[in-house]
Design a protein around this motif. Structure first.
Motif, mmCIF file in Angstrom:
data_model
loop_
_atom_site.group_PDB
_atom_site.id
_atom_site.type_symbol
_atom_site.label_atom_id
_atom_site.label_comp_id
_atom_site.label_asym_id
_atom_site.label_seq_id
_atom_site.Cartn_x
_atom_site.Cartn_y
_atom_site.Cartn_z
ATOM 1 N N THR A 115 25.269 2.987 5.090
ATOM 2 C CA THR A 115 25.059 4.424 5.070
ATOM 3 C C THR A 115 25.302 4.980 3.685
ATOM 4 O OG1 THR A 115 25.662 4.622 7.377
ATOM 5 C CG2 THR A 115 25.842 6.596 6.058
ATOM 6 N N ASP A 155 18.835 6.166 9.162
ATOM 7 C CA ASP A 155 20.181 5.634 9.327
ATOM 8 C C ASP A 155 20.451 5.345 10.800
ATOM 9 O OD1 ASP A 155 22.772 4.896 9.164
ATOM 10 O OD2 ASP A 155 23.493 6.706 8.158
ATOM 11 N N GLU A 156 20.355 4.094 11.175
ATOM 12 C CA GLU A 156 20.556 3.670 12.562
ATOM 13 C C GLU A 156 19.919 4.643 13.550
ATOM 14 O OE1 GLU A 156 23.832 1.565 13.554
ATOM 15 O OE2 GLU A 156 24.607 1.272 11.536
HETATM 16 MG MG LIG Z 1 26.603 3.880 8.959
#
Ligand SMILES: [Mg+2]
Ligand SMILES: Nc1ncnc2c1ncn2[C@@H]1O[C@H](COP(=O)(O)OP(=O)(O)O)[C@@H](O)[C@H]1O
Lengths: 364, 363, 584
Positions: free
Chosen positions: B50, B165-166
């Motif tokens: 991240t 992000d995910e």
């Molecule tokens: Mg993360």
């Protein structure tokens, strides 16, 4: 689940019980009425003056009474008689002695049947000057509403009459008035300043008085309690105004403020001690009245600090019996020759209307 | 890779690093993402994925290093000027705006004329299969729908780079697979570069053109999924991607066919072992690479002999557990072929030049 | 209760029916006393006032009811009353605007700080919040008084004397001071709940900071802004202590006028005014719910500092500088009065003066040795503890009942009714409960005051308890049943134990509510012993004695200790939880 509920309630109830148990310590115990002479317990005193006045009562007249009889007096200060009326009309009266700030309040209460008669077989009302007691109460704590000023503010010419309050050139500075017309002599002062003769004051020409007050409305600082009245002088909020004579005396004697007063065109009025109908300790209250009237030494001791004698006038007592420094502030004898007795009958009739009109004027 | 080198969205991060109160969140990472490529950052949670992604987006300022998009240094360019799209793990949809308004948001900022805007919104809703939901508020959507809104919103203004992000982290397994494929399809259609963060290797394998494996704020290895799986550079990559059996050995020599390593008393030729000159290595053999037999087949080298301790039928494969001189290993066999019985002593071998060597002391 | 279903998922026998009816019975057994309590001490008081407002002379005669709308006609036909109504409205609007203008940047600034600094600043807002308003007003009168520091400074600087006390400006300052913490806490709770990612998302789409502030951030705060503004507007509309103490005769508001009218038995017009306030409140409430979707003044009960995120770190910008300056102003307005009582309490003089002359601690000794203060301290403590115990009991029972209710509509109704006393105009409640307690012969009794305080304290306790009960895992309870624990036992050892911090919090918040309360106490205490705030209030009316600042200092110190201890305990709990989570 039922169990939960009952547990919960038990928890709640037991905490309530604990509270009741705790609180009952501080609540005055209602005593069974006992025979004359055999009195005990406590007198809960519905007090409308409070502060230093009560403190001094507790140090003199009430203390002597407690010393002799064992009956204590507990102060319950309220700023007005209102709550007494409300409670009495609802039939719950915890007090055994009431201080009405004005004669007309006492008269209203008597008319409404809220008071118990003074038991003249116990209370020696014959010792009192005629007209200062009634079937339902004895007058106490005559208070003078006098023209007062900061002596340092006016080193040369001194104010001498109510018209001087309107003389902003000779006597500059803010004016202090009570924002209650009756206890403040406000309307009367305005009329006197406007040229109304002292014996023609009542019935008050309220419109005329307010018109006169309009002339200086912007220069008025209103006070709302006795303590505040002298504070206003001490902190410079005003230099001249109408004060209660006993407070003027406190400012001078205790705080060393250069307060000066004149009784000329001053007003004076009486408060009243009464016993409420259905008072829990009425017998003791009758004994208290008797004790106070007979306790001349105590009366002098009280008035030496608070120059509003209790009772208002004892036949046997003259101004000369009081200490020198307090004599100028006592609303008795030659002091009140140039002063006017406030007409309580007028206020009994007209208070609501006068108050309403005054409040509207002052609130605008 | 697939797109022409002239297309937009080449991202180069060189030596970017960031510390939080002295502890390193990202340790001087460098990546180069080609225009139009689907690039995945894969690593366990806390490995700095991240952080790197947000540095590329400009949402975090790196303490070291530089970021360039299309060869323009954007290290100090504020996010809103980078021309990117970002899909947050929790979607961060504007709850006070409808789906259409969410999609429209970036277009409005770019002062796109209203008819063009409406057309683009319709196009995006079409692309993300959200037609008919334009007037709903995010709270009225399912997780998968919200995810697609987030994707559509990020793509609406045609960003040069799409950062994710995910984005599937909050969804359940079945939905993840469907949506993963859809993300890839949408990215291909939209012709943008995508940098995708995940800790799920299946996702990474399905989606990526290339990927970078991260660990402890560092990029361990970059390559295509196949490269990383077949030729991990270190123990971490070898064990993080899929299952593997590790046989400790010593490097003997490097030949043209590969590096020869001694395991016990047998010599095994593995892939050329270039990245490290360590001599103590593990020979990493995937379960499906492990050959279980009585004799060593041709083209194979013997690893070790072992005893079968367990054998289970798992549908697509037969998993056999083996104990060999203190080493526990497992092999995946064809369930339709011969299967050794429990307690049988057999020989384990591997195809020549297929196993990977990783240094043993990988910290 | 309804979790019956959890233990017997398949209704095979008649047992579940039995269970259900028993659960229903239990629910009513819990609900009925509470219902009775609210009917007697909340509904009946308001009803009495309504009836009085509709009766000639304000005297409702149940035997021969007569109705008139004269009182209401007078409200709008009388120039003087219109003046007071206009003034009240103006004060409420102005103070709402000023408070919001100060509270918003303050809450925003704090919400952008690191956790540690934010906690500290929040403490500086919570301490004044928990210090009784009369204590703070005492300090304000001293500060604004003609020989107070402000005026002295003005004279020393050559600006000449200022008139501050008993003016409209003074009332406005006092009201804003009173309302600020409410608004800050509501806004802060709203702000920390905003997902930072929304702002970041706006940025990634190209939004400038200003654009994302107005188009993304502000819309998220809509609910908090409206709820907070409604709360402070209602409080400002009907709060009577500030104008009564800081205003002159020309600064009378509706609430002050009501009190005056009650004093002279004009129940009719006073009741009509009270009902007017109630109507205004309800109208505003409905309006806010319509606009903002709901009324949710979260944060007032308990607020936790939350540090700023790394992605949106604190950065000085022109807007931030302005926020910082306004935060300093806000904190000065809140904190200076609270600190000001300390120097006042140690002067040697018999009257309270500033700057203090000499140094003595005698006044503190006097506080603990004279009945003047021991009585009130005892009274406040007893009433506070009683109120807290009763409020927690009600809160637990009510939360228990509502947590078992599935229908969201019913939940909303019960929640709304439970909160009604909080937004009901204080002065209306005061005169209504006063009237009812007179008839029940409860005025002047400790019980009477406890019951009255519980009306306004229980909703807060309920809010805290129900929030944490809703958050608690009901599975744990069912698990305990499966292990053979009785339901009662389970309730106390599992459910209550699990939410013990909130139960304690609910107890504390109810205690403090009672401990600080002045309006109800002022009307209901006819006895000689009054609670602390009322005693101080009386001294503010009739003249300050040097023990007043000493008592004030003690009260402030007490609050500081409580707030700091709570803060420390909370942060320890939070840290321990975080550690546990990390281990897991
Ligand atoms: Mg993360
Ligand atoms: N705001 C922060 N403050 C301190 N440390 C942080 C912060 N954000 C992330 N970290 C740390 O930085 C490291 C990398 O975090 P992150 O990039 O979020 O990892 P990932 O996304 O791979 O799970 C982690 O060790 C994490 O604890």
């Amino acid at each position: 689940m039922k169990k939960t509920a009952s547990r919960l309630m038990i928890a709640g109830a037991s905490s309530l019980v604990a509270v009741i148990a705790l609180s009952s310590c501080s609540a005055p115990a209602a005593e069974e009425e006992t025979g004359a002479g055999e009195i005990s317990g406590d007198i809960l005193f519905y007090d409308t003056s409070g502060g230093v006045v009560y403190e001094q009562e507790a140090l003199t007249l009430f203390k002597d009474f407690t010393d002799d009889t064992g009956v204590t007096v507990t102060d319950d200060y309220n700023e007005a008689a209102t709550k007494f009326f409300a409670s009495a009309e609802a039939g719950s009266v915890p007090w055994s002695l009431v201080l009405f700030p004005t004669v007309n309040d006492a008269a209203t209460a008597a008319e409404d049947g809220l008071l118990e008669k003074i038991d003249t077989s116990i209370v020696p009302v014959d010792d009192l000057v005629d007209g200062t007691y009634s079937e339902y109460g004895i007058e106490v704590g005559t208070f003078g509403m006098v023209l007062a000023w900061d002596d340092d503010a006016y080193p040369d010419e001194k104010p001498s009459e109510m018209a001087d309050l309107w003389d902003l050139e000779t006597f500059p500075g803010k004016r202090c008035f009570f924002n209650n017309p009756q206890y403040g002599w406000t309307l009367e002062a305005a009329l006197l300043a406007d040229g109304v003769a002292a014996d023609e004051l009542y019935p008050l020409d309220v419109d005329r008085a307010l018109a006169k007050l309009d002339e200086i409305k912007g220069d008025i600082t209103w006070w709302t309690s006795g303590a505040q009245s002298i504070e206003s002088f001490e902190n410079g909020s005003c230099d001249i105004g109408i004060l209660w004579a006993n407070r003027a005396f406190t400012a001078l004697s205790e705080n060393g403020f250069p307060m000066n007063i004149t009784w000329n065109e001053a007003g004076y009025s009486n408060s009243v001690w009464s016993i409420p109908a259905g008072a829990p300790n009425a017998a003791a209250a009758q004994q208290l009245l008797k004790h106070v009237i007979e306790n001349v030494e105590g009366q002098i001791a009280f008035a030496s600090v608070i120059p509003t004698p209790i009772p208002a006038s004892l036949k046997s007592l003259t101004p000369a019996d009081f200490p020198d420094e307090v004599q100028a502030f006592l609303p008795v004898g030659s002091n009140v020759e140039g002063s006017v007795l406030q007409d309580s009958d007028y206020y009994l009739e007209n208070l609501d209307a006068v108050l309403d009109q005054f409040n509207r004027w002052v609130g605008q | 890779m697939t797109a022409a080198p002239t297309s937009r969205g080449r991202v180069v991060a060189s030596g970017v690093g960031l510390d939080y109160d002295g502890s390193t969140a990202l340790d001087d990472a460098s990546i180069e993402v080609h225009a139009g490529e689907f690039f995945t950052l894969l690593g366990p949670s806390g490995s700095g994925k991240t952080t790197l992604l947000r540095i590329i987006a400009g949402l975090l300022d790196p303490q070291r290093g530089r970021v360039a998009i299309d060869d323009v240094d954007v290290t100090h360019t504020p996010t809103q000027k980078r021309d990117i799209g970002f899909v947050f793990q929790n979607y961060a949809l504007f709850p006070h705006l409808t789906v259409a308004e969410n999609v429209e948001f970036g277009l409005k900022i770019r002062k796109v004329r209203s008819d063009a805007r409406a057309a683009r919104v319709a196009e995006i809703l079409e692309l993300t299969a959200l037609g008919g939901l334009g007037d709903r508020y995010p709270a009225q959507l399912s997780g998968g729908q919200q995810q697609r809104v987030a994707l559509g919103r990020a793509l609406a203004q045609r960003p040069r780079v799409l950062l994710l992000d995910e984005p599937l982290g909050a969804l359940d397994r079945a939905l993840r697979e469907d949506l993963g494929a859809e993300i890839r399809r949408i990215q291909q259609e939209a012709q943008t570069t995508a940098i995708y963060v995940t800790h799920d290797q299946d996702e990474a394998f399905i989606l990526s053109d290339r990927m970078g494996v991260m660990r402890d704020g560092r990029i361990q290895q970059i390559g295509t999924p196949e490269e990383l799986y077949r030729a991990p550079n270190d123990l971490f990559v070898a064990t993080f991607l899929g299952k593997t059996n590790l046989f400790p050995g010593e490097v003997v020599e490097t030949t043209s066919a590969g590096t020869v390593v001694r395991i016990g008393d047998s010599l095994v030729t593995a892939r050329p072992h270039a990245t490290s000159d360590a001599t103590s290595v593990y020979c990493s053999v995937r379960p499906e690479q492990l050959v279980v037999s009585d004799t060593v087949p041709t083209g194979h080298h013997k690893l070790i002999s072992a005893v079968v301790t367990d054998s289970r039928f798992l549908g697509q494969r037969q998993t056999v557990r083996l104990a060999a001189e203190g080493i526990q290993c497992s092999a995946d066999l064809d369930p339709y072929g011969p299967v050794p019985a429990v307690g049988e002593r057999i020989t384990l071998s591997v195809r020549i030049g297929e196993s990977a060597l990783v240094p043993r002391e990988t910290a | 209760m309804t979790a019956t279903d959890a233990t017997t998922p398949i209704p095979v026998s008649s047992a579940p029916v039995l269970h259900r009816s028993r659960a229903l019975l239990a629910r009513w057994a819990l609900l009925l006393p509470i219902l009775a309590f609210y009917v007697i001490f909340f509904v009946w008081p308001i009803l009495t006032v309504v009836l009085r407002s509709l009766s000639p002379d304000g005297k409702f005669d149940a035997a021969a009811p007569q109705f008139t709308i004269d009182n209401f006609l007078q409200l709008f036909g009388d120039d003087f009353l219109l003046l007071i109504e206009g003034r009240t409205l103006l004060l409420a609007i102005n103070s709402t605007l000023i408070t919001t203008a100060l509270a918003f940047p303050t809450a925003y600034f704090i919400s952008r700080l690191k956790r540690r600094t934010a906690s500290l600043l929040l403490l500086l807002i919570l301490v004044p919040f928990w210090v009784s308003i009369v204590v703070r007003l005492f300090a304000v009168t001293s500060i604004l008084s003609p020989n107070g520091p402000l005026n002295q400074a003005s004279i020393a600087l050559g600006f000449g004397p200022l008139e501050l006390l008993y003016t409209q400006g003074g009332v406005l300052v006092g009201t804003v001071m009173y309302l600020l913490p409410y608004m800050i806490l509501v806004l802060y709770a709203g702000m920390v709940a905003v997902d930072d990612n929304l702002i970041l998302a706006a940025r990634t789409m190209g939004a400038s900071p200003a654009y994302s502030f107005f188009r993304v951030y502000l819309p998220q705060l809509r609910g908090s802004l409206f709820s907070g503004a409604l709360l402070i507007f209602i409080l400002g509309l009907s709060f009577f202590v500030v104008p009564a103490l800081l205003g002159g005769p020309r600064d009378q508001t509706i609430a002050v006028y009501i009190q005056q009218q009650i004093d002279i038995f004009q129940w009719g017009i006073a009741s009509a005014m009270g009902i007017l306030l109630l109507i205004a409140t309800v109208v505003c409430y409905v309006g806010v719910v319509r606009i903002a979707g709901s009324f949710s003044p979260g944060g007032v009960g308990s607020v936790q500092a939350k540090g700023v995120s790394a992605e949106l770190p604190f950065r000085w910008s022109p807007a931030m500088v302005v926020s910082a300056v306004l935060t300093v102003v806000t904190i000065a307005v809140l904190v200076i009065p609270v600190l000001f009582v300390f120097p006042l309490s140690t002067g040697e003089t018999g009257t309270v003066v500033f700057p203090p002359r000499g140094f003595t601690l005698d006044w503190f000794v006097q506080v603990f040795t004279t009945p003047t203060w021991i009585g009130p301290i005892m009274q406040s403590t007893v009433v506070g503890l009683g109120t807290a115990a009763l409020s927690v009991a009600i809160g637990l029972a009510l939360a228990r009942v509502t947590s078992g209710i599935r229908s969201t509509a019913w939940k909303a109704v019960i929640g709304g009714l439970a909160f009604a006393p909080i937004i009901a105009p204080g002065i209306l409640l005061a005169i209504g409960i006063f009237d009812v307690e007179l008839q029940l012969k409860l005025t002047g009794t400790v019980i009477g005051l406890i019951l009255a305080h519980t009306v306004i304290a229980a909703p807060l306790s309920y809010a805290l308890i129900s929030a944490s009960m809703a958050g608690a895992d009901r599975g744990v309870e069912a698990a305990a049943w499966t292990l053979g624990a009785s339901r009662t036992r389970t309730f106390w050892t599992v459910v209550v134990r699990g939410i013990l911090p909130s139960v304690l919090g609910a107890f504390a918040i109810a205690f403090v509510t009672s401990w600080d309360e002045v309006v109800l106490a002022l009307f209901l205490q006819t006895g000689p012993t009054k609670t602390l705030p009322v005693t101080i209030y009386k001294y503010l009316e009739s003249g300050i004695v040097p023990t007043v600042p000493a008592v004030a200092s003690l009260l402030v110190t007490l609050v500081v200790v409580i707030v700091v201890v709570r803060g420390v305990v909370n942060s320890i709990i939070a840290r321990r939880r975080a550690a546990l989570r990390e281990e897991a």
